[in-house]
Design a protein around this motif. Structure first.
Motif, PDB file in Angstrom:
ATOM      1  N   UNK A   1    -100.644   2.560 102.036  1.00 27.76           N
ATOM      2  CA  UNK A   1     -99.829   2.780 103.232  1.00 27.76           C
ATOM      3  C   UNK A   1     -99.332   1.467 103.825  1.00 27.76           C
ATOM      4  N   UNK A   2    -100.174   0.442 103.814  1.00 25.93           N
ATOM      5  CA  UNK A   2     -99.774  -0.836 104.403  1.00 25.93           C
ATOM      6  C   UNK A   2     -98.657  -1.487 103.590  1.00 25.93           C
ATOM      7  N   UNK A   3     -98.707  -1.379 102.265  1.00 28.70           N
ATOM      8  CA  UNK A   3     -97.641  -1.934 101.429  1.00 28.70           C
ATOM      9  C   UNK A   3     -96.305  -1.254 101.726  1.00 28.70           C
ATOM     10  N   UNK A   4     -96.334   0.076 101.841  1.00 31.46           N
ATOM     11  CA  UNK A   4     -95.112   0.799 102.145  1.00 31.46           C
ATOM     12  C   UNK A   4     -94.614   0.473 103.549  1.00 31.46           C
ATOM     13  N   UNK A   5     -95.549   0.236 104.461  1.00 28.20           N
ATOM     14  CA  UNK A   5     -95.190  -0.114 105.834  1.00 28.20           C
ATOM     15  C   UNK A   5     -94.450  -1.451 105.883  1.00 28.20           C
ATOM     16  N   UNK A   6     -94.917  -2.407 105.085  1.00 29.50           N
ATOM     17  CA  UNK A   6     -94.285  -3.727 105.070  1.00 29.50           C
ATOM     18  C   UNK A   6     -92.841  -3.636 104.594  1.00 29.50           C
ATOM     19  N   UNK A   7     -92.617  -2.888 103.517  1.00 30.51           N
ATOM     20  CA  UNK A   7     -91.263  -2.747 102.981  1.00 30.51           C
ATOM     21  C   UNK A   7     -90.335  -2.106 104.013  1.00 30.51           C
ATOM     22  N   UNK A   8     -90.805  -1.031 104.644  1.00 30.44           N
ATOM     23  CA  UNK A   8     -89.982  -0.339 105.642  1.00 30.44           C
ATOM     24  C   UNK A   8     -89.678  -1.235 106.835  1.00 30.44           C
ATOM     25  N   UNK A   9     -90.659  -2.018 107.253  1.00 32.50           N
ATOM     26  CA  UNK A   9     -90.465  -2.891 108.419  1.00 32.50           C
ATOM     27  C   UNK A   9     -89.436  -3.980 108.139  1.00 32.50           C
ATOM     28  N   UNK A  10     -89.490  -4.562 106.960  1.00 30.49           N
ATOM     29  CA  UNK A  10     -88.516  -5.597 106.604  1.00 30.49           C
ATOM     30  C   UNK A  10     -87.102  -5.021 106.581  1.00 30.49           C
ATOM     31  N   UNK A  11     -86.955  -3.845 105.980  1.00 30.10           N
ATOM     32  CA  UNK A  11     -85.628  -3.222 105.902  1.00 30.10           C
ATOM     33  C   UNK A  11     -85.099  -2.899 107.299  1.00 30.10           C
ATOM     34  N   UNK A  12     -85.944  -2.382 108.176  1.00 27.76           N
ATOM     35  CA  UNK A  12     -85.508  -2.049 109.542  1.00 27.76           C
ATOM     36  C   UNK A  12     -85.018  -3.277 110.293  1.00 27.76           C
TER      37      UNK A  12
ATOM     38  N   UNK B   1     -99.129 -10.956 106.602  1.00 27.56           N
ATOM     39  CA  UNK B   1    -100.367 -11.711 106.771  1.00 27.56           C
ATOM     40  C   UNK B   1    -101.572 -10.767 106.755  1.00 27.56           C
ATOM     41  N   UNK B   2    -101.446  -9.605 107.379  1.00 30.37           N
ATOM     42  CA  UNK B   2    -102.532  -8.624 107.351  1.00 30.37           C
ATOM     43  C   UNK B   2    -102.823  -8.173 105.931  1.00 30.37           C
ATOM     44  N   UNK B   3    -101.790  -7.987 105.132  1.00 31.58           N
ATOM     45  CA  UNK B   3    -101.976  -7.602 103.736  1.00 31.58           C
ATOM     46  C   UNK B   3    -102.675  -8.701 102.949  1.00 31.58           C
ATOM     47  N   UNK B   4    -102.383  -9.968 103.280  1.00 31.99           N
ATOM     48  CA  UNK B   4    -102.999 -11.094 102.591  1.00 31.99           C
ATOM     49  C   UNK B   4    -104.513 -11.123 102.821  1.00 31.99           C
ATOM     50  N   UNK B   5    -104.945 -10.846 104.043  1.00 38.76           N
ATOM     51  CA  UNK B   5    -106.369 -10.880 104.353  1.00 38.76           C
ATOM     52  C   UNK B   5    -107.095  -9.599 103.939  1.00 38.76           C
ATOM     53  N   UNK B   6    -106.370  -8.530 103.690  1.00 35.21           N
ATOM     54  CA  UNK B   6    -107.007  -7.256 103.373  1.00 35.21           C
ATOM     55  C   UNK B   6    -107.494  -7.255 101.931  1.00 35.21           C
ATOM     56  N   UNK B   7    -108.779  -6.946 101.686  1.00 37.51           N
ATOM     57  CA  UNK B   7    -109.255  -6.874 100.298  1.00 37.51           C
ATOM     58  C   UNK B   7    -108.693  -5.657  99.575  1.00 37.51           C
ATOM     59  N   UNK B   8    -108.745  -5.706  98.255  1.00 35.59           N
ATOM     60  CA  UNK B   8    -108.322  -4.570  97.452  1.00 35.59           C
ATOM     61  C   UNK B   8    -109.389  -3.489  97.501  1.00 35.59           C
ATOM     62  N   UNK B   9    -109.093  -2.325  96.909  1.00 34.59           N
ATOM     63  CA  UNK B   9    -110.058  -1.240  96.916  1.00 34.59           C
ATOM     64  C   UNK B   9    -111.343  -1.623  96.181  1.00 34.59           C
ATOM     65  N   UNK B  10    -111.239  -2.551  95.234  1.00 34.43           N
ATOM     66  CA  UNK B  10    -112.419  -3.008  94.506  1.00 34.43           C
ATOM     67  C   UNK B  10    -113.267  -3.982  95.312  1.00 34.43           C
ATOM     68  N   UNK B  11    -112.760  -4.434  96.448  1.00 34.58           N
ATOM     69  CA  UNK B  11    -113.477  -5.407  97.261  1.00 34.58           C
ATOM     70  C   UNK B  11    -113.027  -6.830  97.031  1.00 34.58           C
ATOM     71  N   UNK B  12    -112.228  -7.077  95.996  1.00 35.40           N
ATOM     72  CA  UNK B  12    -111.734  -8.416  95.690  1.00 35.40           C
ATOM     73  C   UNK B  12    -110.578  -8.783  96.613  1.00 35.40           C
ATOM     74  N   UNK B  13    -110.560 -10.030  97.058  1.00 32.82           N
ATOM     75  CA  UNK B  13    -109.493 -10.468  97.949  1.00 32.82           C
ATOM     76  C   UNK B  13    -108.194 -10.654  97.172  1.00 32.82           C
ATOM     77  N   UNK B  14    -107.083 -10.594  97.895  1.00 31.37           N
ATOM     78  CA  UNK B  14    -105.772 -10.764  97.270  1.00 31.37           C
ATOM     79  C   UNK B  14    -105.652 -12.169  96.685  1.00 31.37           C
ATOM     80  N   UNK B  15    -106.159 -13.153  97.395  1.00 32.35           N
ATOM     81  CA  UNK B  15    -106.091 -14.524  96.916  1.00 32.35           C
ATOM     82  C   UNK B  15    -106.858 -14.684  95.607  1.00 32.35           C
TER      83      UNK B  15
END
Length: 555
Positions: A355-366, A478-492
């Motif tokens: 949901x957060x990934x889709x939210x980012x795309x929609x926000x940029x387009x708006x 930035x929120x997406x960057x700090x959010x871990x994946x479903x596996x618990x691994x960080x995006x970085x």
């Protein structure tokens, strides 16, 4: 010596013979895997609930959103009527204050409402809203003057439509998404998206209904009809909008303790903090678009509305009252109608992509649509195009925050042991997020109205909204960057792992090429070998030789 004994001895003497093992090949890891698999299959929930109560609750939650943000989305039509009739001497700042008061109260009490819902007090919460929202609309019809040219008292309009209705909406808003989410744990984003469509559908129904009823019955009777529809749908929600009985409702030890209403752990989560900042910027610039759209179209000559006065007049762009190509309320209707499509499609994809990934795309387009397309709109056709495209993406932007918070909770509490903690915190975290955004929701439309009054140019509103929405998109990234994946691994860590893996593979390939290991001849030889018979020389004693030796032995 028997035949079986000889075969055994032959296998022992063979160089390539292997002892036959009767032991089970099941390892401890395979046993654990089977246990986990059976456990998961035992507790697996169906993708769609099988109880009829889930779907009646879904419709009830749809009506909760219908009568909360739906009425806020329709306020532009009321504001357009006030400008030309009963509040024609009031400037745009005060007119925006009525709608912004509604959104402010809805968001301010979201944390309190969310915690009460988590504790299981949904009947009291929804019941309070079912009384206040219809009552406020009925009182608006009573407080408003009956004469079409009579001036209304601004304080009475603000108190009924802004304050009383706003308090009732606060009871509906968080309840709509949180109660529905308890029935659809595996389709949470889609369930919340369908509920969020209530706001966009109401944004089509209420402006159209109000405008036509005003023409045929007058403003007061039109508001009475709107209040009747609000009352009927609110009663339906009160009866059927009940959470899943299996959902956990932790009761607080004391309602006086601060930790009951504020979860300090949420503010230790950087993803939640950045996403909360994103929602604050979102409300700072989102509703100025809806509140000022009709008046912008009227003074720019892209549409007309009934009325005798336009407080803000742009030089050489006042509309011709004799030519009515498009009533301005249709622009708001188109925008709200298009948002229904966006809420559904973006929410459906949100379950698969996050949901957060889709939210980012929609926000940029708006943000880009406001900064580019709205600014350079120079005709009625382009205005309609802007309303349709912006409405589609804005529906996802305003409807996905609860699902995005659920996404943050699912990734934060991703282990089977802590997953239930995330479910129990959804209402409280969502409410806290919206409460932080309450002040920006009040300030944004008021500042936009002041800019219009001060500079007599709607480019100020366009820049204000566009920059605010763009800052919101940045905070979401930035929120997406700090959010871990479903596996618990960080995006970085995931990106670094993929880079190292790709770099290692390319280095190994380059080393093979430099050593001359890979060549066309080798490839052809490998293909030829792969197609050759797999028979290889063996020193093992064949079955036929064994039989001859057995027959040659003395009996």
């Amino acid at each position: 010596m028997t035949r079986s004994t000889f075969d055994t001895e032959s296998q022992k003497d063979s160089r390539l013979g292997l002892p036959i093992s009767n032991a089970s090949t099941e390892t401890a890891s395979m046993q654990n895997l089977s246990i986990v698999s059976s456990s998961n299959s035992a507790i697996a929930e169906p993708k769609w609930p099988r109880s009829w109560r889930a779907y009646t609750c879904w419709l009830g939650c749809f009506f909760l959103m219908f009568n909360s943000w739906g009425l806020v989305n329709a306020y532009g039509t009321f504001s357009s009527y006030y400008v030309g009739h009963s509040l024609r001497l009031v400037d745009q700042l005060e007119l925006n204050l009525i709608g912004s008061t509604q959104s402010f109260l809805v968001l301010l009490f979201s944390a309190v409402v969310g915690r009460l819902l988590d504790a299981g007090h949904f009947r009291w919460v929804i019941g309070t809203g079912a009384c206040l929202v219809p009552f406020g609309m009925f009182m608006l019809a009573v407080a408003h003057p009956k004469g079409e040219t009579d001036l209304a008292n601004f304080a009475s309009i603000w108190a009924t439509q802004g304050f009383v209705v706003g308090l009732g909406m606060a009871c509906f808003f968080v309840s709509s998404s949180q109660v529905a989410a308890t029935w659809f744990p595996n389709r949470k984003a889609l369930a919340v998206g369908v509920v969020a469509c209530g706001a966009s559908v109401a944004g089509v129904v209420y402006p159209t209904m109000t405008r036509y009823l005003i023409t045929s019955l007058g403003f007061n009777k039109a508001v009475f009809c709107v209040a009747g529809l609000v009352g009927i749908t609110s009663v339906f929600s009160l009866v059927f909008a009940t959470p899943n009985p299996a959902h956990n409702h932790p009761r607080p030890q004391s309602y006086r303790a601060l930790k009951t209403w504020v979860d300090v752990e949420a503010f230790r989560n950087p993803s939640f903090n950045w996403f909360t900042a994103a929602v604050a910027f979102l409300f700072l610039g989102f509703y100025p678009v809806f509140f000022n759209l009709e008046e912008w179209a009227a003074v720019s000559g892209f549409g007309t509305r009934d009325g005798k006065a336009i407080p803000v007049r742009i030089v050489d762009s006042s509309p011709d009252s004799s030519n009515k190509p498009l009533q301005t309320f249709w622009l708001l209707t188109i925008m709200n109608g298009a948002s229904t499509f966006g809420r559904l499609t973006m929410s459906a994809f949100g379950d698969k992509t996050g949901a957060l990934n889709m939210h980012i795309v929609s926000q940029i387009v708006c943000s880009l649509l406001v900064l580019i397309l709205w600014v350079f709109t120079n005709g009625t056709t382009m205005a309609i195009v802007f309303c349709a495209i912006f409405g589609m993406f804005s529906g996802a932007v305003i409807g996905l925050p609860p699902a995005s918070v659920g996404n943050i909770l699912n990734c934060t509490y991703h282990t089977p042991e802590t997953k239930h903690i995330g479910h129990s915190k959804l209402g409280q975290w969502t409410g806290m997020m919206y409460s932080v955004a309450a002040i920006p929701s009040l300030v944004g439309p008021v500042v936009a109205g002041h800019l219009v009054t001060q500079y007599s140019r709607y480019i100020t509103v366009q820049m204000w909204s566009g920059v605010s929405l763009l800052l919101s998109a940045v905070c979401m990234v930035v929120a997406r960057w700090y959010l871990p994946l479903y596996s618990g691994e960080s995006v970085k860590s995931k990106i670094a792992h993929l880079r190292s893996k790709k770099s290692g593979a390319s280095k190994e390939k380059d080393a093979d090429v430099d050593a001359g290991i890979v060549s066309d001849t080798d490839v052809e030889n490998n293909i030829a070998l792969s197609q050759a018979p797999t028979r290889v020389p063996s020193h093992a004693v064949s079955r036929a030789v064994s039989d001859e030796k057995v027959n040659a032995l003395p009996r």
